[in-house]
Design a protein around this motif. Structure first.
Motif, short mmCIF file in Angstrom:
data_model
loop_
_atom_site.label_atom_id
_atom_site.label_comp_id
_atom_site.label_asym_id
_atom_site.label_seq_id
_atom_site.Cartn_x
_atom_site.Cartn_y
_atom_site.Cartn_z
N LYS A 126 -10.55 -8.30 -2.63
CA LYS A 126 -9.92 -9.38 -1.67
C LYS A 126 -8.81 -9.17 -1.01
O LYS A 126 -7.73 -10.06 -1.00
CB LYS A 126 -9.66 -10.83 -2.43
N GLU A 127 -8.80 -7.80 -0.54
CA GLU A 127 -7.58 -7.30 0.16
C GLU A 127 -7.59 -6.79 2.03
O GLU A 127 -6.87 -6.50 2.42
CB GLU A 127 -7.19 -5.86 -0.36
N PHE A 128 -9.03 -7.39 2.10
CA PHE A 128 -9.16 -7.00 3.43
C PHE A 128 -8.49 -7.98 4.57
O PHE A 128 -8.61 -9.23 4.42
CB PHE A 128 -10.77 -7.07 3.85
N LYS A 129 -7.59 -7.61 5.58
CA LYS A 129 -7.09 -8.44 6.53
C LYS A 129 -6.61 -7.57 7.69
O LYS A 129 -6.72 -6.29 7.74
CB LYS A 129 -5.64 -8.80 5.73
N TRP A 130 -5.99 -8.12 8.68
CA TRP A 130 -5.63 -7.68 9.70
C TRP A 130 -4.37 -7.11 9.46
O TRP A 130 -3.54 -7.84 9.07
CB TRP A 130 -5.60 -8.75 11.03
N ILE A 131 -3.91 -5.86 10.03
CA ILE A 131 -2.89 -4.92 9.83
C ILE A 131 -1.82 -5.30 10.92
O ILE A 131 -0.83 -4.67 10.80
CB ILE A 131 -3.10 -3.64 9.43
N LYS A 190 8.20 12.31 10.23
CA LYS A 190 9.26 11.77 11.22
C LYS A 190 9.42 10.33 11.20
O LYS A 190 10.69 9.87 11.46
CB LYS A 190 8.93 12.21 12.75
N LEU A 191 8.53 9.68 11.46
CA LEU A 191 8.40 8.14 11.37
C LEU A 191 8.78 7.54 10.03
O LEU A 191 9.42 6.62 9.97
CB LEU A 191 7.08 7.62 12.01
N ASN A 192 8.52 8.20 9.16
CA ASN A 192 8.66 7.88 7.64
C ASN A 192 8.28 6.47 7.57
O ASN A 192 8.98 5.51 6.97
CB ASN A 192 10.26 7.84 7.38
N ILE A 193 7.05 6.32 7.84
CA ILE A 193 6.40 4.97 7.96
C ILE A 193 6.11 4.67 6.34
O ILE A 193 5.67 5.29 5.67
CB ILE A 193 5.15 4.85 8.87
N GLN A 194 6.18 3.37 6.07
CA GLN A 194 5.56 2.86 4.68
C GLN A 194 4.18 2.85 4.42
O GLN A 194 3.64 2.28 5.37
CB GLN A 194 6.16 1.70 4.24
N SER A 195 3.80 3.21 3.57
CA SER A 195 2.14 3.36 3.46
C SER A 195 1.78 2.07 3.33
O SER A 195 0.42 1.85 3.81
CB SER A 195 1.86 4.24 2.35
N GLY A 196 2.20 1.10 2.58
CA GLY A 196 1.49 -0.05 2.38
C GLY A 196 0.19 -0.30 1.66
O GLY A 196 0.18 0.47 0.78
N ASN A 197 -0.80 -0.82 2.01
CA ASN A 197 -1.92 -0.88 1.26
C ASN A 197 -2.89 0.48 2.10
O ASN A 197 -3.27 0.36 2.85
CB ASN A 197 -2.90 -2.00 1.62
N ILE A 198 -2.90 1.64 1.25
CA ILE A 198 -3.43 2.82 1.79
C ILE A 198 -4.80 2.64 2.03
O ILE A 198 -5.44 3.25 3.07
CB ILE A 198 -3.13 4.04 0.81
N THR A 199 -5.40 1.81 1.01
CA THR A 199 -7.09 1.90 1.41
C THR A 199 -7.33 1.03 2.67
O THR A 199 -8.03 1.42 3.58
CB THR A 199 -7.41 1.09 -0.06
N LEU A 200 -6.34 -0.05 2.81
CA LEU A 200 -6.64 -0.69 4.20
C LEU A 200 -6.34 -0.04 5.35
O LEU A 200 -7.14 -0.06 6.28
CB LEU A 200 -5.78 -2.03 4.10
N ASN A 201 -5.22 0.85 5.42
CA ASN A 201 -4.83 1.51 6.42
C ASN A 201 -6.10 2.63 6.55
O ASN A 201 -6.15 3.11 7.69
CB ASN A 201 -3.58 2.34 6.01
#
Length: 302
Positions: free
Chosen positions: A56-61, A173-184
């Motif tokens: 139940k983790e699927f969503k618009w990012i 370079k951007l050092n972006i936070q990964s968040g939900n890696i599976t979703l990404n």
């Protein structure tokens, strides 16, 4: 290791990623390369979608994050993975794995150029050792570059490692936070899969589906299920137990496994010079990436 789950995860990453070059070579025997790459990523996206829905983790990012995922997918899946797959239509799996092992050289040089890496003579020595290994490979086989198909295969390989290095540097370079890696990753796999399948219909001269062998189809499914999904989950599980630097040692194991399997199963020619070149490149990459904590016993907080 007393943690058997960790041991299994580490072995999964080493073995599966070590077999992907062989699996690609088998898949492209009867299936056009862009179809192999595209269907692989699309199937991986479907598997990720099932996992996300079950959790139940699927969503618009959001559009901004989607833009980042499209850049990652373009560099690391469409260019790096896709062009490696295309290259293996004319280049052996062992040579493809060895050239791909050189990507840390470009990561180092690119990081140096954009200020992410400090110059050191140790790293310079590693770079020179890697380049010497590459020259060693082509010293006797320079005449092979006269073959336009082989030459294009090598160009695709070098484009592939450039794409992988660019994606790595972009992430740092951007050092972006990964968040939900599976979703990404779902969005990355989906975008790359759709684009590569479009490429397949545009650039494949002959995509008669009836000619696809069961062996090639099985290899393609293996790449999706194990190469893209299972190894990814194992890799990130390992990262919760040991440091990224320690996990990075697996890259050297992957290359050795890929070369060995290419010789064992595909009967690819492995000369003494090739082995010496492989040793030089692996040692050079190791020197570039060496950090004392590689061999320290430590755990990372989950």
């Amino acid at each position: 290791m007393k943690d058997y789950k960790l041991l299994f995860a580490v072995l999964t990453v080493a073995m599966v990623w070590g077999t992907t070059f062989l699996a690609i070579r088998v898949a492209v025997e009867t299936i056009p390369a862009w179809f192999v790459a595209g269907i692989r990523q699309f199937l991986a996206a479907l598997i990720m979608l099932v996992v996300l829905l079950s959790r139940k983790e699927f969503k618009w990012i959001g559009w901004k994050n989607l833009g980042y995922q499209i850049v990652f997918a373009s560099l690391m899946l469409i260019v790096a993975n896709g062009m490696t797959t295309v290259a293996e239509e004319t280049v052996s799996s062992s040579l493809a794995s060895l050239i791909s092992a050189c990507s840390p050289i470009l990561v180092f040089l690119g990081s140096l150029a954009v200020g992410l890496q400090k110059f050191s003579f140790r790293a310079l020595a590693g770079v020179l050792l890697c380049f010497s290994g590459i020259l060693f490979i082509f010293w006797d086989g320079i005449q092979d570059l006269a073959n336009p198909e082989y030459r294009m295969g090598m160009i695709f390989l070098f484009c592939a490692i450039a794409g992988w290095a660019s994606g790595t540097i972009f992430t740092k370079k951007l050092n972006i936070q990964s968040g939900n890696i599976t979703l990404n990753l779902f969005y990355q796999f989906l975008f790359a899969g759709v684009v590569q399948i479009i490429f397949a219909f545009l650039f494949s001269e002959n995509y008669n589906f009836g000619n696809w062998s069961l062996k090639s189809i099985s290899a393609m499914i293996y790449l999706a299920v194990f190469g893209s999904v299972a190894a990814f989950f194992a890799f990130h599980y390992a990262l919760t137990k040991i440091s990224p630097v320690q996990v990075s040692i697996l890259a050297y194991v992957n290359t050795i496994i890929a070369i060995f399997l290419g010789w064992l199963i595909m009967d690819e020619k492995i000369s003494l010079k090739f082995i010496l070149a492989a040793a030089m490149i692996i040692c050079g990459v190791f020197i570039i990436n060496y950090k004392p904590e590689m061999f320290r016993r430590q755990k990372v907080e989950a």
